[in-house]
Design a protein around this motif. Structure first.
Motif, short mmCIF file in Angstrom:
data_model
loop_
_atom_site.label_atom_id
_atom_site.label_comp_id
_atom_site.label_asym_id
_atom_site.label_seq_id
_atom_site.Cartn_x
_atom_site.Cartn_y
_atom_site.Cartn_z
N GLU A 36 -18.31 -5.33 21.65
CA GLU A 36 -17.21 -6.27 21.46
C GLU A 36 -16.16 -5.70 20.52
OE1 GLU A 36 -16.67 -9.31 23.01
OE2 GLU A 36 -18.27 -8.50 24.27
N LEU A 37 -16.59 -4.96 19.51
CA LEU A 37 -15.64 -4.34 18.59
C LEU A 37 -14.78 -3.30 19.30
CD1 LEU A 37 -17.95 -4.00 15.46
CD2 LEU A 37 -15.84 -5.34 15.58
N VAL A 38 -15.33 -2.65 20.30
CA VAL A 38 -14.53 -1.73 21.11
C VAL A 38 -13.43 -2.51 21.83
CG1 VAL A 38 -14.55 -0.16 23.08
CG2 VAL A 38 -16.37 -0.02 21.37
N LYS A 39 -13.77 -3.70 22.31
CA LYS A 39 -12.75 -4.55 22.95
C LYS A 39 -11.68 -4.95 21.95
CE LYS A 39 -15.98 -6.62 26.30
NZ LYS A 39 -16.57 -7.90 26.77
N VAL A 40 -12.09 -5.24 20.71
CA VAL A 40 -11.11 -5.58 19.67
C VAL A 40 -10.18 -4.40 19.44
CG1 VAL A 40 -10.82 -6.08 17.22
CG2 VAL A 40 -12.59 -7.27 18.52
N GLN A 41 -10.76 -3.21 19.37
CA GLN A 41 -9.96 -2.01 19.17
C GLN A 41 -8.91 -1.86 20.27
OE1 GLN A 41 -11.41 2.34 18.27
NE2 GLN A 41 -11.51 2.03 20.48
N GLN A 42 -9.32 -2.04 21.51
CA GLN A 42 -8.39 -1.91 22.63
C GLN A 42 -7.31 -2.99 22.59
OE1 GLN A 42 -9.65 1.11 22.86
NE2 GLN A 42 -9.00 1.05 25.01
N TRP A 43 -7.71 -4.21 22.19
CA TRP A 43 -6.75 -5.31 22.08
C TRP A 43 -5.74 -5.03 20.97
CZ3 TRP A 43 -6.20 -8.72 17.86
CH2 TRP A 43 -5.34 -9.81 18.08
N VAL A 44 -6.21 -4.50 19.84
CA VAL A 44 -5.33 -4.17 18.73
C VAL A 44 -4.32 -3.11 19.16
CG1 VAL A 44 -5.26 -3.00 16.48
CG2 VAL A 44 -6.88 -4.86 16.87
N ARG B 49 -25.64 -7.32 8.45
CA ARG B 49 -24.75 -6.60 9.35
C ARG B 49 -24.41 -7.45 10.58
NH1 ARG B 49 -28.66 -1.37 8.95
NH2 ARG B 49 -28.06 -0.71 6.84
N LEU B 50 -25.43 -8.00 11.20
CA LEU B 50 -25.19 -8.79 12.41
C LEU B 50 -24.38 -10.04 12.10
CD1 LEU B 50 -28.65 -8.60 14.23
CD2 LEU B 50 -26.68 -7.08 14.46
N ASN B 51 -24.71 -10.71 11.00
CA ASN B 51 -23.99 -11.94 10.64
C ASN B 51 -22.52 -11.66 10.36
OD1 ASN B 51 -26.34 -13.45 10.85
ND2 ASN B 51 -26.82 -13.34 8.67
N MET B 52 -22.26 -10.60 9.61
CA MET B 52 -20.88 -10.29 9.26
C MET B 52 -20.08 -9.88 10.50
SD MET B 52 -18.77 -7.47 8.70
CE MET B 52 -17.04 -7.65 8.29
N MET B 53 -20.66 -9.02 11.32
CA MET B 53 -19.96 -8.54 12.51
C MET B 53 -19.67 -9.68 13.48
SD MET B 53 -22.11 -4.98 12.87
CE MET B 53 -21.43 -4.44 14.43
N ALA B 54 -20.67 -10.55 13.67
CA ALA B 54 -20.47 -11.68 14.58
C ALA B 54 -19.38 -12.61 14.06
CB ALA B 54 -21.79 -12.44 14.75
N HIS B 55 -19.37 -12.83 12.74
CA HIS B 55 -18.34 -13.70 12.18
C HIS B 55 -16.96 -13.09 12.32
CE1 HIS B 55 -15.74 -15.44 9.06
NE2 HIS B 55 -16.35 -16.56 9.38
N LEU B 56 -16.84 -11.80 12.01
CA LEU B 56 -15.55 -11.14 12.14
C LEU B 56 -15.00 -11.27 13.56
CD1 LEU B 56 -13.31 -9.26 11.06
CD2 LEU B 56 -14.76 -7.32 11.70
N LEU B 57 -15.85 -11.04 14.53
CA LEU B 57 -15.42 -11.16 15.93
C LEU B 57 -14.95 -12.58 16.24
CD1 LEU B 57 -18.25 -9.05 17.59
CD2 LEU B 57 -15.81 -8.51 17.63
N PRO C 85 -8.56 -13.30 17.58
CA PRO C 85 -8.26 -13.84 18.91
C PRO C 85 -8.08 -12.75 19.97
CG PRO C 85 -6.27 -13.79 17.60
CD PRO C 85 -7.37 -13.32 16.69
N TYR C 86 -9.05 -11.87 20.07
CA TYR C 86 -8.94 -10.75 21.01
C TYR C 86 -9.34 -11.19 22.41
CZ TYR C 86 -14.05 -10.20 20.95
OH TYR C 86 -15.40 -10.40 21.08
N GLU C 87 -8.95 -10.42 23.37
CA GLU C 87 -9.35 -10.63 24.76
C GLU C 87 -9.33 -9.29 25.47
OE1 GLU C 87 -6.48 -13.42 26.10
OE2 GLU C 87 -4.81 -12.00 26.08
N ASP C 88 -9.98 -9.27 26.62
CA ASP C 88 -9.98 -8.03 27.40
C ASP C 88 -8.55 -7.66 27.78
OD1 ASP C 88 -12.72 -7.58 27.36
OD2 ASP C 88 -13.08 -8.81 29.13
N VAL C 89 -8.25 -6.40 27.69
CA VAL C 89 -6.91 -5.94 28.08
C VAL C 89 -7.05 -5.04 29.31
CG1 VAL C 89 -6.04 -6.09 25.74
CG2 VAL C 89 -7.03 -3.95 26.52
N PRO C 90 -6.04 -5.08 30.16
CA PRO C 90 -6.12 -4.24 31.38
C PRO C 90 -6.11 -2.76 31.03
CG PRO C 90 -3.92 -5.16 31.09
CD PRO C 90 -4.78 -5.84 30.07
#
Length: 282
Positions: free
Chosen positions: A30-38, A223-231, A235-240
């Motif tokens: 999911e963080l990879v998706k955030v990166q692409q959205w950013v 780690r899991l709690n923090m990462m899940a909360h950050l996500l 307001p990210y979404e899949d980008v083409p």
């Protein structure tokens, strides 16, 4: 009564390694998706990691950035300020590390050094400290109003668990560097740091830039709690993106011959020694 493990947590309360690894990988995807959205939207993201020494900040940052591009996601871990930096506006050296459009910056400690170690160890004057407490909410509001997505996390570790982690580092050749005289000083100043943290939250835990507390006595849970909360806060979404197809390998061109191996200098075969192959030409 459940058996307690080294971290004081009931063994039955801890997730299994298999569950941890699976969920960690899902969150990293999911963080990879955030990166692409950013990158696609030009968003700017700042994540602040604060907490006591050995609270687990570095390990969490490592897992967050593991599969991300260093061209988009940067880690800012600033050293002690130079004499020139001491003569600057306090926030100035941090401002130079803020993200441009399409970037994420993870601050492994931040301008909140002034509210913690500088306050406790006397590295700043009372006037400088008071000014920091007054100006920081204003400074952060400026960032937020300019469109920066600012997230602040405080990793909370118990004194018993911190001491256990310090002891585990003493004779660990790959983690000894994490122990410094300043770290050990924090043991005897536990209550001073507690008071400093409480006062910091009173002044800087505000609606426009709130603090989120991460319980970190169990590192994997933290780690899991923090990462899940950050996500959940971005307001990210899949980008083409264009699908990637591997081309067919072209037919070998005529006339090419690989140069003789003897003309190049190869890395010695260290693995041969591990295999117990002394006859191997090293």
């Amino acid at each position: 009564m459940a058996k307690k493990d080294k971290q004081g947590k009931g063994a039955k309360d801890k997730i299994s390694n298999d569950v941890y690894e699976a969920e960690l990988f899902r969150l990293q995807a999911e963080l990879v998706k955030v990166q692409q959205w950013v990158r696609h939207t030009g968003a700017r993201v700042v994540v602040i990691f604060e907490g006591r020494d050995a609270a687990g900040k570095g390990g969490t940052i490592k897992r967050i950035s593991e599969y991300l591009s260093p061209r988009i996601v940067r880690i800012a871990a600033l050293p002690t300020p130079t004499e020139r930096e001491k003569g600057q506006w306090y926030y100035q050296r941090y401002v130079s590390h803020l993200p441009a459009a399409g970037e994420i910056v993870l601050f492994d400690r931040s301008w909140y050094n002034r509210a913690g170690v500088e306050r406790v160890m006397g590295f700043c004057t009372p006037q400088e400290y008071s000014r920091f407490m007054r100006q920081t909410p204003i400074f952060e509001q400026m960032l937020v109003e300019d469109g920066v997505l600012l997230r602040k996390y405080w990793f909370s570790v118990s004194d018993e668990e911190q001491l256990r982690r310090f002891r585990s580092r003493l004779n660990d050749p790959v983690r000894q560097w994490k122990l410094s005289p300043m770290d050990l000083e924090s043991i005897s100043r536990w209550e001073d740091y507690s008071r400093a943290k409480d006062e910091m939250l009173v002044h800087t835990d505000v609606p426009t830039s709130p603090w989120y507390i991460v319980e970190s006595d169990v590192k994997k849970h933290a780690r899991l709690n923090m990462m899940a909360h950050l996500l959940s806060t971005i307001p990210y979404e899949d980008v083409p993106h264009e699908e990637v197809h591997l081309p067919d390998r072209p037919a070998a061109s005529s006339g090419y011959e690989r140069p003789p191996r003897e003309l190049s200098t190869y890395v010695p075969d260290h693995v041969a020694q591990l295999r117990g192959d002394p006859e191997r030409d090293l």
